[in-house]
Design a protein around this motif. Structure first.
Motif, PDB file in Angstrom:
ATOM      1  N   GLN A  28      26.455  51.016  45.133  1.00 36.22           N
ATOM      2  CA  GLN A  28      25.831  51.682  43.987  1.00 36.22           C
ATOM      3  C   GLN A  28      26.316  53.119  43.842  1.00 36.22           C
ATOM      4  N   PHE A  31      29.783  52.882  42.387  1.00 35.42           N
ATOM      5  CA  PHE A  31      29.593  52.501  40.978  1.00 35.42           C
ATOM      6  C   PHE A  31      29.255  53.725  40.140  1.00 35.42           C
ATOM      7  N   VAL A 136      34.300  51.642  39.129  1.00 39.64           N
ATOM      8  CA  VAL A 136      33.101  50.844  38.843  1.00 39.64           C
ATOM      9  C   VAL A 136      33.303  49.411  39.331  1.00 39.64           C
ATOM     10  N   GLY A 139      32.910  49.409  43.105  1.00 43.25           N
ATOM     11  CA  GLY A 139      31.502  49.563  43.452  1.00 43.25           C
ATOM     12  C   GLY A 139      30.711  48.293  43.188  1.00 43.25           C
ATOM     13  N   SER A 140      31.034  47.620  42.080  1.00 38.62           N
ATOM     14  CA  SER A 140      30.348  46.372  41.750  1.00 38.62           C
ATOM     15  C   SER A 140      30.617  45.315  42.811  1.00 38.62           C
ATOM     16  N   TYR A 143      28.593  46.238  45.943  1.00 39.44           N
ATOM     17  CA  TYR A 143      27.152  46.068  45.753  1.00 39.44           C
ATOM     18  C   TYR A 143      26.763  44.596  45.599  1.00 39.44           C
TER      19      TYR A 143
END
Length: 228
Positions: A28, A31, A136, A139-140, A143
């Motif tokens: 997160q 992200f 992003v 990060g996705s 996560y």
């Protein structure tokens, strides 16, 4: 056999979930950093961030705070949709918005040019938007790969899919368009970054999810949710 909804907390907070929780937090944070990069580029944001930027302008609050308020509101919509949050779902609301606010404050303190200034340099702005989208995506993958529950907005999409019987892509498209249009009306930024993100984020998330969740835990959990 379906587990009673009253047991969702015991399902969410298990020894295994707590062990994987740092991965949720790390993902997160990464992200959020990607979103900050896209904000700094000034040439368009993902649909939800267009909304959050618009809300921040209209309410006079930080964009990260607007994202947190939006996350709480969306999570409340889970109740009639009978969705069950995980630890990662709850931390998603807190961590992403908080990291965004901190990083934006640090950029301002460091005297980094504003988004409006960077946007006047198309090559730099475009490169920053592309790099932000890539971050992003990473990060996705981190996560989602933790398997600690979907983000509030993803849960809204799957919840509507379950309750309406419509295909997930239709629900996602409808939500993204509605949110993006509302954000633009409120003053959020639509542009190259929005389009680049929409067309490339899916493959990037899939790539990184395969690296951070090689066992396919997240995919199995999504399949189990579809059977409920």
């Amino acid at each position: 056999m379906t587990t009673p909804r009253s047991n969702w907390l015991s399902q969410a907070i298990t020894a295994d979930a707590l062990k994987r929780f740092p991965q949720s937090i790390a993902g997160q944070a990464v992200f959020a950093t990607g979103l900050v990069m896209m904000l700094a580029a000034g040439v368009g944001l993902p649909s939800w961030e267009i909304l959050h930027q618009g809300l921040s302008k209209q309410l006079g609050i930080q964009i990260g705070t607007a994202a947190q308020l939006s996350g709480i509101f969306v999570l409340l919509l889970w109740i009639p949709l009978r969705q069950r949050p995980g630890l990662g779902t709850l931390s998603n609301i807190v961590i992403i918005g908080w990291v965004m606010n901190v990083e934006l404050a640090l950029l301002e303190f460091a005297g980094v040019p504003s988004a409006a200034e960077i946007a006047t340099q198309p090559l730099l702005a475009g490169a920053l938007a592309i790099a932000g989208t890539a971050v992003v995506g990473i990060g996705s993958g981190i996560y989602i790969g933790s398997g600690n529950g979907p983000g509030p907005r993803d849960g809204l999409m799957t919840g509507l899919h379950h309750r309406t019987g419509q295909a997930i892509w239709k629900m996602r498209t409808a939500i993204e368009v509605a949110v993006g249009v509302l954000g633009i009306v409120l003053g959020g930024t639509f542009g190259f970054g929005t389009i680049w993100f929409a067309f490339t984020i899916g493959p990037q998330v899939q790539f990184w999810l395969g690296r951070f969740d090689p066992s396919g835990r997240a995919k199995r959990q999504a399949a189990a949710a579809d059977r409920r």
